[in-house]
Design a protein around this motif. Structure first.
Motif, PDB file in Angstrom:
ATOM      1  N   ASP A  57      -6.850  -7.847  -1.630  1.00 14.56           N
ATOM      2  CA  ASP A  57      -8.119  -7.146  -1.457  1.00 14.56           C
ATOM      3  C   ASP A  57      -7.892  -5.690  -1.084  1.00 14.56           C
ATOM      4  N   ALA A  58      -6.912  -5.411  -0.227  1.00 14.98           N
ATOM      5  CA  ALA A  58      -6.658  -4.044   0.206  1.00 14.98           C
ATOM      6  C   ALA A  58      -6.188  -3.185  -0.958  1.00 14.98           C
ATOM      7  N   VAL A  59      -5.309  -3.724  -1.801  1.00 15.72           N
ATOM      8  CA  VAL A  59      -4.828  -2.960  -2.959  1.00 15.72           C
ATOM      9  C   VAL A  59      -5.992  -2.613  -3.877  1.00 15.72           C
ATOM     10  N   ASP A  60      -6.829  -3.582  -4.167  1.00 10.67           N
ATOM     11  CA  ASP A  60      -7.970  -3.334  -5.049  1.00 10.67           C
ATOM     12  C   ASP A  60      -8.932  -2.327  -4.430  1.00 10.67           C
ATOM     13  N   ALA A  61      -9.203  -2.460  -3.141  1.00 16.34           N
ATOM     14  CA  ALA A  61     -10.168  -1.583  -2.476  1.00 16.34           C
ATOM     15  C   ALA A  61      -9.642  -0.156  -2.372  1.00 16.34           C
ATOM     16  N   ILE A  74      -9.687   5.571  -4.048  1.00 17.40           N
ATOM     17  CA  ILE A  74      -8.963   6.781  -4.453  1.00 17.40           C
ATOM     18  C   ILE A  74      -9.372   7.218  -5.855  1.00 17.40           C
ATOM     19  N   ALA A  75      -9.691   6.276  -6.726  1.00 20.36           N
ATOM     20  CA  ALA A  75     -10.010   6.599  -8.119  1.00 20.36           C
ATOM     21  C   ALA A  75     -11.204   7.537  -8.246  1.00 20.36           C
ATOM     22  N   GLY A  76     -12.116   7.485  -7.292  1.00 20.79           N
ATOM     23  CA  GLY A  76     -13.308   8.308  -7.383  1.00 20.79           C
ATOM     24  C   GLY A  76     -13.211   9.634  -6.650  1.00 20.79           C
ATOM     25  N   ARG A  77     -12.006   9.986  -6.158  1.00 23.74           N
ATOM     26  CA  ARG A  77     -11.879  11.206  -5.355  1.00 23.74           C
ATOM     27  C   ARG A  77     -10.763  12.086  -5.899  1.00 23.74           C
ATOM     28  N   LEU A 136       0.808  -1.218   0.000  1.00 26.23           N
ATOM     29  CA  LEU A 136       0.000   0.000   0.000  1.00 26.23           C
ATOM     30  C   LEU A 136       0.843   1.271   0.000  1.00 26.23           C
ATOM     31  N   SER A 137       2.148   1.141  -0.139  1.00 24.62           N
ATOM     32  CA  SER A 137       3.038   2.300  -0.279  1.00 24.62           C
ATOM     33  C   SER A 137       3.361   2.453  -1.763  1.00 24.62           C
ATOM     34  N   ARG A 138       2.616   3.329  -2.446  1.00 22.78           N
ATOM     35  CA  ARG A 138       2.751   3.394  -3.903  1.00 22.78           C
ATOM     36  C   ARG A 138       1.982   4.598  -4.445  1.00 22.78           C
ATOM     37  N   PHE A 139       2.031   4.756  -5.785  1.00 20.32           N
ATOM     38  CA  PHE A 139       1.207   5.742  -6.471  1.00 20.32           C
ATOM     39  C   PHE A 139      -0.166   5.138  -6.755  1.00 20.32           C
TER      40      PHE A 139
END
Length: 478
Positions: free
Chosen positions: A144-148, A153-156, A101-104
């Motif tokens: 699951d966490a990466v996908d969620a 974030i994609a919608g904000r 979860l440390s990423r762009f």
């Protein structure tokens, strides 16, 4: 005949208030692969190591009453040191420095960079984004966490994510261009700051000359820092002979893997400053310390009476060195931060990639560069103590190093030819020359040799890293 001193070295030495005539003692050499980038990363690396080496040679001269030794900066050694977290091996195994979860992440209007290497930061990130917490199955949870998180974030908007995650105690920044960063309140504040600041903050008699060969021999350093810049600085002070005692809070998680890289030459213990007994032990250590290096966000340690003024009053002649991500100014002054986040916020990610596909420096160069500058600042403060006395304060921030890289440094055509391709060329380094192996309490350790070097100086640390937090909280001389 050696090439003239690099422009970056001259800039940094001037900010350190060093004697300009000593720059003639610096030369450069060695293969220059390993840190290719669009920005002048190699110049940042070379300059920060050069001024640290020169400051070490100067202090050795003052304490030993002898001429200042010559400094030779080896580009290949510098590159290996800046890539040390990628080159370190324990029993042949590499360390994965970044968690999933440390990423762009792609946001609705740009990009966001997150940092979630520590469990509490991961929990805060998931909570801020409304993502369900873990089920207990690590493999399933990671996917699951990466996908969620990606979906959330994609919608904000990127800056909405930045503020929401910060409010929850997590770590996320919107990716900005250099122009957008300078137009922000924090970026504008950072642009007004020098690369680093030094000040005399109290009175004390001059230090006595020791006659010792190592510049920091006999000096005691309290190390209250975490990944990565602060530990690089204190690792360097340990190389130069200091008794460095790292202190961690037992309730804050830390990575042994990171300590395998940055813990050479040091001892490590755990003290909880919230506990009366542990706080008493800490202040007993402080009463005999010569240097205190802190790397927590501004405000985190002040409640324990650890402001530079209070430290100087309690321990006259102390050198206090303070490091932060965003600086002790501006609206972000109390925010947590890491190298990767500073790269994203300050425009480096866009410079190394694009607004459509952000990139990264070939190493955590802000951390490493700031670490060597921090060590240089401490060494110069100790030199001035020998000459004039007084308590000293040294302050640095990753954002100030980032500003230096983006706006002040240039590719040095004499020393930096061909430094334009992205990506770290680790395979171009010669392990036989720049890496070493040793037995440690954790196993067989491969590590990068120190880049800080001067004639007659040490070539390696006196001891390998140990198990984090397991040493007795005492100085080596009792």
């Amino acid at each position: 005949m050696s090439a003239p001193v690099s422009a970056g070295t001259a800039q940094a030495w001037a900010v350190l208030d060093g004697d300009a005539s000593l720059l003639a003692r610096v030369s450069y050499g060695g293969p220059s692969g390993g840190l290719p980038a669009r920005l002048p990363v190699r110049e940042l690396a070379r300059a920060s190591v050069a001024v640290c080496s020169l400051a070490a040679a100067e202090l050795a001269s003052v304490r030993g009453r002898r001429p200042v030794a010559r400094v030779r900066v080896d580009d290949e050694a510098v590159a290996a040191a800046f890539l040390s977290d990628r080159l370190v091996r324990l029993d042949g195994q590499a360390w994965t420095a970044f968690a999933p979860l440390s990423r762009f992440w792609r946001a609705a209007d740009g990009w966001v960079r997150t940092h979630a290497n520590y469990p509490h930061h991961r929990t805060a990130l998931l909570a801020a984004l409304g993502v369900p917490q873990d089920t207990g199955d690590q493999a399933v949870d990671a996917v699951d966490a990466v996908d969620a998180v990606a979906e959330a974030i994609a919608g904000r908007a990127a800056r909405d994510v930045e503020e929401t995650v910060f409010a929850a105690g997590g770590l996320a920044v919107a990716v900005r261009t250099p122009q957008q960063w300078r137009a922000s309140a924090q970026g504008a504040s950072a642009a007004r700051q020098p690369l680093l600041t030094t000040a005399r903050i109290g009175d004390a008699p001059p230090l006595k000359c020791s006659g010792s060969g190592l510049p920091c021999a006999g000096l005691r350093v309290l190390d209250l820092t975490r990944v990565l810049a602060g530990p690089v600085a204190t690792r360097t002070l340990a190389l130069l002979g200091a008794d460095v005692l790292r202190i961690d809070a037992p309730h804050l998680p830390e990575m042994q893997e990171a300590h395998n890289d940055t813990g050479a030459g040091k001892r490590s213990t755990a003290l909880d400053l919230r506990d009366v007994a542990d706080r008493r032990i800490f202040f007993e250590l402080l009463d005999r310390a010569d240097v205190v290096v802190t790397g927590y966000r501004p405000g985190a340690l002040e409640r324990f009476g650890l402001t530079p003024g209070e430290l100087a009053e309690r321990r006259p002649g102390l050198v206090s060195a303070q490091l932060s991500a965003w600086g002790r100014y501006g609206p972000w002054r109390e925010r947590r931060g890491f190298d990767s986040l500073v790269q994203a916020a300050c425009g480096i990610a866009v410079s190394e990639g694009s607004a459509e596909a952000p990139g990264a420096l070939p190493a955590q160069a802000l951390d490493h560069g700031t670490g060597y500058l921090l060590a240089a600042g401490v060494l110069r403060a100790l030199t001035e103590q020998h000459r004039e006395g007084g308590a000293r304060l040294v302050e640095l921030a990753l954002t100030q190093t980032a500003h230096w890289l983006v706006h002040d440094l240039v590719h040095d055509l004499v020393h930096d030819l061909g430094n334009t391709a992205g990506g770290a060329d680790v395979d171009a380094l010669d392990p036989g020359r720049r890496l070493a192996e040793t037995d440690s309490p954790m196993g067989r350790l491969r590590y990068a040799l120190p880049p800080v070097s001067y004639e007659g100086g040490p070539s390696d640390w006196a001891r390998p890293p140990g198990l984090l937090g397991t040493d007795t909280p005492t100085w080596q001389d009792g």
